[in-house]
Write an enzyme that holds these catalytic residues in place. Structure first.
Site: not given
Ligand code: PGA
Length: 251
Positions: A232-233, A97, A211, A12
């Site tokens: 992530g997003g 990360h 992504s 998150w």
């Molecule tokens: P994202 O981030 O899916 O928004 O590209 C992935 C992450 O940083 O773990």
């Protein structure tokens, strides 16, 4: 808890307040109650850990902090230890990360200390690695990944307590992803490095991150050597997060 594929973990980042979090994790819990394939987890801001861990207790969903300090306690204002994560109900910790490596200048050595602290506390350690765009363009991807595995994965780590997330820095939050062959190749390379470093290392759970969305999840999760995704997003909305998991299950 065994890590059955697909392993889909949400990160998150610095998003989430108590009201949203309650609804979000309720959706995860009801999804988890309806099917028993694969593995789910969420890495939430420290302020939400107790709430999320409480709401997800008994669901089989992993709950993690997004970082921990390399020391278990001490004079480190603003930092959070692995002991505190565990105390708040976390079962996992994300370390290394790329946003931490960049924003907080975390070196492989610092990440190694964090991973050791997480393992010491019985947490699942999810260690992130990945090359920058410049490194990929300069054909340095393998060198970078080898250095990160050597420098940030603790010797003697148990493969059951470790997850490695391959996250090319240029794919994070950009909408760009490597092609299937690049992902397969990177995972194969990481598995070889892990096999050399750890006993049983070829069996480490390897996630792809960067992504991942419902639209590309089926293709990515079907790649040889990809055990799951770090999202992530698209993890901020339960619909898209769970659609990614469902895509992996039906693949
Ligand atoms: P994202 O981030 O899916 O928004 O590209 C992935 C992450 O940083 O773990």
């Amino acid at each position: 808890m065994p890590l059955a594929a697909p392993v889909v973990f949400g990160n998150w980042k610095m998003h989430g307040l108590r009201d949203d979090a309650e609804a979000q994790v309720a959706a995860l819990a009801s999804y988890a109650a309806k099917q028993d394939g694969g593995t789910l987890g969420v890495f939430v801001p420290a302020t939400l850990l107790s709430l999320v861990a409480g709401a997800l207790r008994g669901t089989g969903i992993w709950v993690g902090g997004q970082d921990c300090h390399g020391s278990l306690e001490g004079a480190h204002t603003g930092d959070i230890s692995a002991v505190m994560l565990r105390d708040a109900g976390a079962t996992a910790a994300l370390v290394g990360h790329s946003e931490r490596r960049t924003d907080h200048r975390e070196t492989d050595d610092i990440v190694l200390g964090k991973a050791k602290a997480a393992l010491d506390q019985g947490l699942l350690a999810v260690v992130c690695v990945g090359e920058t765009e410049q490194e990929r363009d300069a054909d340095q991807t393998e060198a970078r990944l080898a250095k990160q595995i050597e420098g940030s994965i603790p010797d003697g780590a148990s493969v059951d307590q470790l997850v490695v997330a391959y996250e090319p820095v240029w794919a994070i939050g950009t909408g760009r992803t490597p092609n299937a062959q690049q992902i397969r190749h990177a995972h194969q390379f990481l598995r070889e490095q892990l096999a050399q470093k750890l006993s049983g290392g070829a069996g480490v759970t390897l996630l792809y991150g960067g992504s991942v969305k419902p639209e590309n999840a089926a293709e990515i999760l079907a790649i040889d050597g990809v055990d799951g995704a770090l999202v992530g997003g698209a993890s901020l909305k339960p619909e898209s997060f769970l659609a990614i998991h469902a895509a992996g299950l039906s693949g």
